[in-house]
Scaffold this motif. Structure first.
Motif, PDB file in Angstrom:
ATOM      1  N   ALA A  62      28.133 -48.074 -12.664  1.00 27.63           N
ATOM      2  CA  ALA A  62      28.088 -49.397 -12.035  1.00 27.63           C
ATOM      3  C   ALA A  62      26.639 -49.860 -11.874  1.00 27.63           C
ATOM      4  CB  ALA A  62      28.791 -49.357 -10.678  1.00 27.63           C
ATOM      5  N   ASN A  63      25.751 -48.918 -11.527  1.00 29.93           N
ATOM      6  CA  ASN A  63      24.331 -49.264 -11.404  1.00 29.93           C
ATOM      7  C   ASN A  63      23.767 -49.727 -12.739  1.00 29.93           C
ATOM      8  OD1 ASN A  63      23.848 -48.857  -8.715  1.00 29.93           O
ATOM      9  ND2 ASN A  63      23.202 -46.726  -8.943  1.00 29.93           N
ATOM     10  N   VAL A 123      25.809 -51.725  -4.955  1.00 27.35           N
ATOM     11  CA  VAL A 123      26.635 -50.596  -5.399  1.00 27.35           C
ATOM     12  C   VAL A 123      26.380 -49.392  -4.504  1.00 27.35           C
ATOM     13  CG1 VAL A 123      27.305 -49.156  -7.337  1.00 27.35           C
ATOM     14  CG2 VAL A 123      26.352 -51.410  -7.766  1.00 27.35           C
ATOM     15  N   ASP A 124      27.368 -49.051  -3.681  1.00 27.97           N
ATOM     16  CA  ASP A 124      27.249 -47.887  -2.815  1.00 27.97           C
ATOM     17  C   ASP A 124      28.163 -46.786  -3.379  1.00 27.97           C
ATOM     18  OD1 ASP A 124      26.678 -46.221  -0.730  1.00 27.97           O
ATOM     19  OD2 ASP A 124      27.037 -47.697   0.830  1.00 27.97           O
ATOM     20  N   GLY A 125      27.974 -45.559  -2.924  1.00 28.72           N
ATOM     21  CA  GLY A 125      28.799 -44.473  -3.449  1.00 28.72           C
ATOM     22  C   GLY A 125      29.266 -43.512  -2.375  1.00 28.72           C
ATOM     23  N   GLU A 137      21.756 -54.280 -16.203  1.00 26.72           N
ATOM     24  CA  GLU A 137      21.751 -55.160 -17.365  1.00 26.72           C
ATOM     25  C   GLU A 137      22.231 -56.558 -16.992  1.00 26.72           C
ATOM     26  OE1 GLU A 137      20.977 -54.277 -20.925  1.00 26.72           O
ATOM     27  OE2 GLU A 137      19.778 -53.081 -19.558  1.00 26.72           O
ATOM     28  N   PHE A 138      23.232 -56.607 -16.115  1.00 22.77           N
ATOM     29  CA  PHE A 138      23.802 -57.879 -15.661  1.00 22.77           C
ATOM     30  C   PHE A 138      22.722 -58.719 -14.986  1.00 22.77           C
ATOM     31  CE2 PHE A 138      26.220 -60.380 -12.471  1.00 22.77           C
ATOM     32  CZ  PHE A 138      27.136 -60.993 -13.297  1.00 22.77           C
ATOM     33  N   ALA A 139      21.851 -58.039 -14.196  1.00 20.32           N
ATOM     34  CA  ALA A 139      20.825 -58.756 -13.441  1.00 20.32           C
ATOM     35  C   ALA A 139      19.818 -59.440 -14.357  1.00 20.32           C
ATOM     36  CB  ALA A 139      20.107 -57.791 -12.498  1.00 20.32           C
ATOM     37  N   GLU A 149      18.689 -46.991 -13.713  1.00 20.48           N
ATOM     38  CA  GLU A 149      19.606 -45.978 -14.239  1.00 20.48           C
ATOM     39  C   GLU A 149      19.375 -45.806 -15.737  1.00 20.48           C
ATOM     40  OE1 GLU A 149      21.939 -43.574 -12.297  1.00 20.48           O
ATOM     41  OE2 GLU A 149      21.898 -45.536 -11.365  1.00 20.48           O
ATOM     42  N   LEU A 150      18.921 -46.875 -16.385  1.00 17.11           N
ATOM     43  CA  LEU A 150      18.819 -46.869 -17.842  1.00 17.11           C
ATOM     44  C   LEU A 150      17.430 -46.508 -18.322  1.00 17.11           C
ATOM     45  CD1 LEU A 150      20.951 -50.072 -18.369  1.00 17.11           C
ATOM     46  CD2 LEU A 150      21.641 -47.739 -18.828  1.00 17.11           C
TER      47      LEU A 150
END
Lengths: 368, 409
Positions: A75-76, A93-95, A81-83, B71-72
């Motif tokens: 999700a991160n 996004v928490d876990g 990439e979405f951002a 993350e990437l």
């Protein structure tokens, strides 16, 4: 005399106050400085300067995601990439774990719930009772790897029955020789993820199934997978299990055990190919996101979820997971498009289904 | 006399010399033992620092200080949002805990009541503070969750798509709706905050980012679709749904506080409050009572005495205690995890009072638990940064304290 004391101490108190005010104002200035970039209708100037193929969007809003810490990296990655395309959307996004995630999901505190196992019948019921409807979307495969010490030369492969002997409470094997007489007479040391993790739940379900039995309680439980890696790496007679991503990172310290697929009686290693083909059964598990249909009409959620679905296969591989077959992703896209709510993992009578995701994630299995 | 050895009674010279030598030797041994014990803690610290330094120094880059968790591109991950987050959380904590703590200490030390009932209350408060200092911080985390995050649900719950609790100021609601141009949205002002979603069937007025009204037309499927991007940006599909979004100013305020940095800061304030109170009490107690008596004798009221005599004299001690307490606050992870969660991928500091934040200890905790070696190295590097920031804050506070002390003497 009184005035003397007074005049002597005044500068101090004065300075002290200024210090306080300075601290307060610096905090406020910091806030207002950041505040200018709030997640609200902001200017579209950035769209013009973007040289990439897609123009930067003026979409805004807040998306709340919680749930499995296993899915959190995926999700991160999607968020990251979405951002780049939608910089004004604030994705949190928490876990806190799959179970806690569902709890917040039916309390309507989150838009999307990450899960490292399918929803349980009880959780599904509670969602229904609270009027929370969702779309179930598998996003990636995670292989559960059973590992031993590299010096362990007697275990090449294990069957489910042997795993039962080692892990199930009751007449559990104390020594390796209890599992197979040709194996050494040494105590088995077990390292397992904590009982709150989806990994533990999944392992338990595969090894025990629906029976009342439980995993033995003299295992070394730890939520930190690094502890498990080091535990198994430090004892030639140890065995443990965790997600395949962890094994990939510590291949030099550990040895993965081949698991005998009950269907064809052949042993398979948890390689990405074997996980994707389904040969590494039953220890390859799908990871899911559950999207609330109440949130879906919101432009930011709809955009994010379709982006998630489109990019999950590439992005999950970059964070150490295995992509799902296109066929399953297409079924998921269809469910999202047609807003087919409900889960595939609970049948009409409220019992959970188990099996390979390709078999279960079928339109006819959908329970509302 | 009878308990003394006969050698002493008889003044046996040889014995006395031996005895003195033995005692001196013992004393020397004891001295070395003390040195060794003192060194153990230093050695442990050095080992810790060296191992963290050797793990983390290769990751001490500008990326670490300026970028966010990634993350990437793990090797380019940074902790800038966490540094900001920690400063905001600890700033809130200091603003709340210092006045409250010092105030309580002044009450307990300088305003000792004489009446029996009041004395009993006084003693009760004192006892409780001593107890609170021993409560584990995770318990404060759970307390903060109920009191600040949910506020016992008395102000309503914060639920996606339903309610945002009791919003008080600094907000504007809009309906956000997608236009025919992909990725482009328009905003329609919201009049009734209870209606979270509306459907657009007729042309309506939206606002552009500067607040000017723009006419939005409706396209019905089946009719010719506009092709000009400019017109598509002002056209919405018939039946399109507008969902609520909120424009928040930095002073956006609502109850309950939810998982905001404000909740985190207030919870930490509870954690360090007893420490500050006890430290301030100790240093107030250290002020010679002759000073107070002199002030009182000149006709000053208790308040004047506190303001001009006791507090200034106790200030260095109070500041030392506060520095220690703030050091603890900036390093706390457990209550922050409970109250604010672990959304480590946040890419900026808090944007408004009710925004969430990621703090340094939580980021370090998350990174240390990741499987990739890069993250483990990053967490060591982040520990170094945390220690440096802690040292910077402490030395600033010590510098101010020295100044104060100098001005006082």
């Amino acid at each position: 005399m009184f005035f003397q004391i007074n005049s002597r101490s005044t500068p101090l108190t004065g300075k002290h106050t200024i210090g306080c005010i300075a601290l307060a104002s610096s905090l406020l200035i910091g806030l207002s400085g950041c505040g200018s970039k709030s997640d609200a209708p902001t200017s579209t100037e950035s769209a013009a300067e973007s040289g990439s193929t897609a123009a930067v969007s003026n979409l805004t809003g807040t998306i709340k995601i919680n749930g499995s810490s296993t899915v959190q990296p995926i999700a991160n990655a999607v968020k990251e990439e979405f951002a780049k395309l939608y910089p004004n959307v604030n994705v949190s996004v928490d876990g806190k774990g799959t179970g806690n995630g569902f709890k917040m999901f039916w309390d309507k505190e989150t838009d999307i719930s990450d899960a490292s196992r399918p929803i349980k019948p009880g959780e599904f019921e509670t969602c229904k009772d609270n009027g929370v409807e969702f779309i179930e979307i598998p996003v990636a495969y995670d292989g559960l790897t059973i590992v031993v010490h590299p010096k362990n030369d007697w275990v090449k492969s294990l069957t489910i029955d042997q795993l039962k002997k080692i892990f199930v409470a009751g007449d559990a094997a104390k020594q390796w020789s209890d599992v197979d007489p040709s194996w050494p007479e040494e105590k088995i040391e077990i390292f397992s993820p904590g009982t709150g993790s989806g990994t533990y739940d999944y392992f338990r379900e595969v090894v025990i199934g629906k029976s009342e039995a439980s995993l033995r309680n003299d295992m070394n439980l730890n939520e930190d997978d690094n502890v498990l890696v080091n535990g198994v790496a430090g004892n030639p007679y140890a065995i443990g299990f965790f997600g395949v991503a962890y094994y990939e990172e510590s291949k030099d310290k550990l040895k993965a055990v081949e698991i005998v697929n009950p269907k064809d009686d052949k042993a398979y290693l948890p390689t990405p190919e074997n996980i994707a083909s389904g040969a590494y059964a039953p220890f390859s598990r799908p990871l899911f996101i559950y999207v609330s249909t109440a949130s879906l009409p919101r432009a930011e959620i709809a955009t994010f979820v379709s982006y998630f679905l489109e990019n999950a296969p590439q992005l999950c591989e970059r964070v150490g997971y295995v992509r799902l077959p296109d066929e399953i992703m297409q079924r998921a896209a269809k469910n999202l498009d047609e807003e087919n709510t409900g889960t595939h993992y609970v049948d009409g009578e409220g019992n959970s289904r188990s099996g390979a995701v390709a078999d279960i994630y079928q339109p006819e299995n959908l329970t509302k | 006399m009878s308990t003394l050895p006969s050698a002493i009674v008889n003044q046996d010279e040889q014995y006395l010399v031996d005895n003195a030598r033995r005692r001196k030797q013992l004393s020397i041994w004891f001295y070395f033992l003390c040195v060794a014990i003192a060194l153990i803690s230093v050695v442990i610290l050095v080992v810790l620092m060296v191992s963290i330094w050797s793990q983390g120094q290769s990751r001490l880059t500008t990326d670490l200080l300026t970028r966010a968790h990634s993350e990437l591109e793990i090797e380019r991950s940074g902790m800038w949002p966490a540094i900001l987050g920690s400063l905001f959380v600890c700033g809130t904590c200091a603003l709340v805990a210092l006045p409250l703590g010092v105030g309580t200490a002044v009450f307990l030390e300088e305003f000792k009541p004489t009446q029996k009932v009041l004395r009993w209350i006084h003693g009760f408060v004192q006892l409780n503070i001593a107890n609170l200092a021993g409560v584990p911080s995770i318990v404060y985390g759970l307390l903060g969750l109920t009191v600040f995050v949910y506020m016992f649900n008395v102000f309503g719950q914060i639920r996606v798509n339903e309610s945002a609790g009791m919003e008080i100021m600094g907000y504007k609601h809009f309906y956000q709706v997608l236009t025919l141009e992909p990725g482009h949205v328009v905003f329609a002002p919201q009049t009734d905050p209870t209606v979270r979603q509306i459907t657009f069937d007729e042309p309506f007025q939206a606002v552009d980012p500067d607040g000017n009204p723009i006419e939005i037309s409706i396209w019905t499927p089946g009719t010719p679709k506009p092709t000009d991007p400019e017109i598509r940006r002002r056209t919405v599909r018939s039946g399109a749904i507008g969902g609520t979004i909120t424009e928040r100013n930095w002073y956006y305020f609502r109850l309950p506080f939810d998982k905001s940095f404000l909740s985190g800061g207030l919870t930490l304030a509870l954690v360090i409050l007893p420490i500050i109170i006890i430290a301030a009490q100790e240093s107030l107690r250290g002020v010679p009572s002759s000073l107070r008596e002199a002030s009182m004798g000149l006709g000053a009221t208790t308040w004047q005495t506190v303001r001009d005599v006791s507090l200034p004299a106790a200030l260095p001690g109070i500041m030392t205690g506060s520095i220690l307490a703030m050091g603890r606050a900036i390093g706390e992870a457990a209550p922050i995890l409970v109250v604010m969660g672990a959304a480590v991928a946040k890419s900026s500091g808090p944007q408004h009072l009710m925004d969430d934040a990621v703090t340094m200890p939580v980021l370090i905790f998350n990174w240390a638990g990741r499987q990739q070696d890069e993250f483990k190295e990053l967490s060591a590097a982040a520990i170094i940064v945390l220690l440096v920031i802690l040292l910077l804050l402490n030395s600033t506070a010590i510098y101010i304290r020295q100044k104060v002390q100098k001005a006082q003497s």
